[in-house]
Scaffold this motif. Structure first.
Motif, PDB file in Angstrom:
ATOM      1  N   LEU A  10       0.806  -1.215   0.000  1.00 56.04           N
ATOM      2  CA  LEU A  10       0.000   0.000   0.000  1.00 56.04           C
ATOM      3  C   LEU A  10       0.836   1.260   0.000  1.00 56.04           C
ATOM      4  O   LEU A  10       0.322   2.357  -0.213  1.00 56.04           O
ATOM      5  N   TRP A  59      -5.395   8.773   2.675  1.00 55.20           N
ATOM      6  CA  TRP A  59      -5.394   7.313   2.711  1.00 55.20           C
ATOM      7  C   TRP A  59      -4.062   6.768   2.179  1.00 55.20           C
ATOM      8  O   TRP A  59      -3.415   7.387   1.338  1.00 55.20           O
ATOM      9  N   TYR A  63      -5.385   1.954  -1.026  1.00 53.52           N
ATOM     10  CA  TYR A  63      -6.105   1.360   0.092  1.00 53.52           C
ATOM     11  C   TYR A  63      -7.528   1.005  -0.340  1.00 53.52           C
ATOM     12  O   TYR A  63      -8.205   1.800  -0.999  1.00 53.52           O
ATOM     13  N   GLY A 218      -3.254   4.719   8.679  1.00 55.13           N
ATOM     14  CA  GLY A 218      -2.058   3.918   8.521  1.00 55.13           C
ATOM     15  C   GLY A 218      -1.274   3.707   9.797  1.00 55.13           C
ATOM     16  O   GLY A 218      -0.390   2.843   9.849  1.00 55.13           O
ATOM     17  N   ASN A 239     -12.614  -2.257   5.570  1.00 50.89           N
ATOM     18  CA  ASN A 239     -11.329  -1.594   5.795  1.00 50.89           C
ATOM     19  C   ASN A 239     -10.605  -2.141   7.024  1.00 50.89           C
ATOM     20  O   ASN A 239      -9.374  -2.240   7.033  1.00 50.89           O
ATOM     21  N   PHE A 243      -6.660  -3.735   7.255  1.00 51.45           N
ATOM     22  CA  PHE A 243      -5.586  -3.269   8.142  1.00 51.45           C
ATOM     23  C   PHE A 243      -5.174  -4.318   9.171  1.00 51.45           C
ATOM     24  O   PHE A 243      -4.231  -4.110   9.929  1.00 51.45           O
TER      25      PHE A 243
END
Length: 386
Positions: A10, A59, A63, A218, A239, A243
């Motif tokens: 990413l 972002w 992502y 992040g 999301n 992560f």
């Protein structure tokens, strides 16, 4: 999923680099080739002016949902303009830090930004109303307010003082209440927790004894892993799965009291926007509107699979916030908003419109969407979820 490989893919470098020197206001009769290039403009083979713009985002690059939505927007514009406008999308930290997007677009260091407006409450408290209000409108209701309830005009008026033109460009829908490193059985369990919680909701939990922390997405995994955070509101299953937050905390709470619908924004430096021909302005506006719905649809579809994975494959413990906690959050939310608008005429003007529109649609929502969901829930034997 190997987190290091994912983070590397990413491009989660969050260190700030120098701002790109572009976006200077053009004087057509006088500019030489070098200054034209610096302004992100050029000339095509047919003699038509071309534009190469930078979009900075909050972002990580590529992502899911948020970053890829920004990419799709850029691709739409390039195709719809037949290459007259090309937009280079930069992830958080590539040109500016995640929380530097507002200032970069405002100054013209980047022509465009993609973010969430509640990150800019330090610039003006009214910005928060264009992302989410605790116990407020859903994503679809926000769209209706912006498009048909006067919200866009107020948004334009507010952002014009910062030299920016805003558009709705995405919505993650109703989010989760967040990840916690322990069970929440009462208000006492919230007190003292360090919680990543942006916007108005951050002020709400602070008044209830928690410690709100604002940080880019992040950084959330590492903060939870090291204990710098005890809990975090990021987005929703789609999301949160990406992560890997389930690897460090297991309690996943709902409902979304803080963000019933979370609108994303596209911002454009107003001088650059005003300098565009009308057809390109129309294309950008329509591309933003299309991507606004596309991102919303994507979250609706992907959240279902992601939630199932989190619970069935990763052992996440799904929990509902206790009713007394929700009531305390609601009472405190009302006080936070009342205090915010009390001494700020601009914020009051925006919220009056927001609240008036919300109240006007509630009777219709009650006998339409809400009643339909309740009826469906009873028929399917899942009334407790509504």
């Amino acid at each position: 999923m190997d987190r290091r490989k994912f983070v590397s893919a990413l491009g989660l470098g969050l260190g700030a680099t120098a701002l790109a020197a572009c976006g200077q206001k053009e004087e057509p009769a006088k500019q030489d080739a070098a200054s034209t290039a610096a302004a992100g403009t050029g000339q095509g083979q047919d003699g038509a002016k071309t534009y190469e713009w930078d979009m900075v985002t909050t972002w990580p690059r590529n992502y899911p949902g948020l970053g890829t939505g920004a990419n799709r927007f850029a691709e739409r514009v390039e195709k719809m303009t037949n290459g007259r406008m090309k937009i280079k999308v930069h992830g958080a930290g590539e040109l500016v830090p995640a929380m530097g997007v507002f200032d970069a677009v405002r100054s013209g260091s980047a022509q465009m930004g993609h973010a969430a407006s509640y990150y800019w409450k330090g610039k003006h408290p009214a910005t928060q109303f264009f992302t989410a209000v605790p116990f407020g409108m859903t994503g679809q209701e926000l769209n209706a307010w912006v498009n048909f309830g006067g919200g866009q005009a107020l948004w334009d008026e507010l952002y014009a003082q910062f030299n920016m033109k805003p558009f709705a460009c995405g919505n993650s829908g109703s989010q989760m209440a967040g990840w916690f490193n322990k069970e929440i059985n009462s208000l006492e369990d919230i007190k003292g927790l360090k919680i990543r919680m942006p916007g108005l909701a951050g002020e709400v939990i602070q008044r209830l004894g928690a410690i709100p922390v604002q940080m880019p997405g992040g950084e959330v995994f590492t903060a939870l892993q090291t204990g710098a955070l005890d809990a975090a509101d990021w987005v929703s299953p789609y999301n949160d799965l990406a992560f890997g937050l389930y690897k460090v905390v297991k309690y996943y709470y709902y409902p979304s009291w803080q963000e019933p619908g979370a609108m994303l924004e596209l911002t454009i430096n107003k001088e650059q926007w005003d300098g565009l021909p009308a057809d390109l302005q129309s294309i950008i506006a329509n591309a933003a509107e299309a991507e606004n719905q596309r991102i919303y649809d994507e979250f609706t579809a992907r959240n279902a699979d992601a939630l199932k994975q989190l619970v069935d494959e990763h052992g996440v413990k799904l929990r509902r916030l206790p009713e007394d906690v929700l009531m305390a959050l609601k009472e405190t939310s009302d006080k936070v908003v009342a205090d915010l608008v009390a001494n700020n005429p601009e914020a009051s003007k925006v919220y009056d419109s927001y609240r008036s529109f919300r109240d006007s649609i509630l009777p219709s929502i009650a006998v339409a969407e809400q009643a339909a969901l309740n009826a469906r829930s009873r028929v399917l034997g899942r009334e407790e979820d509504i």
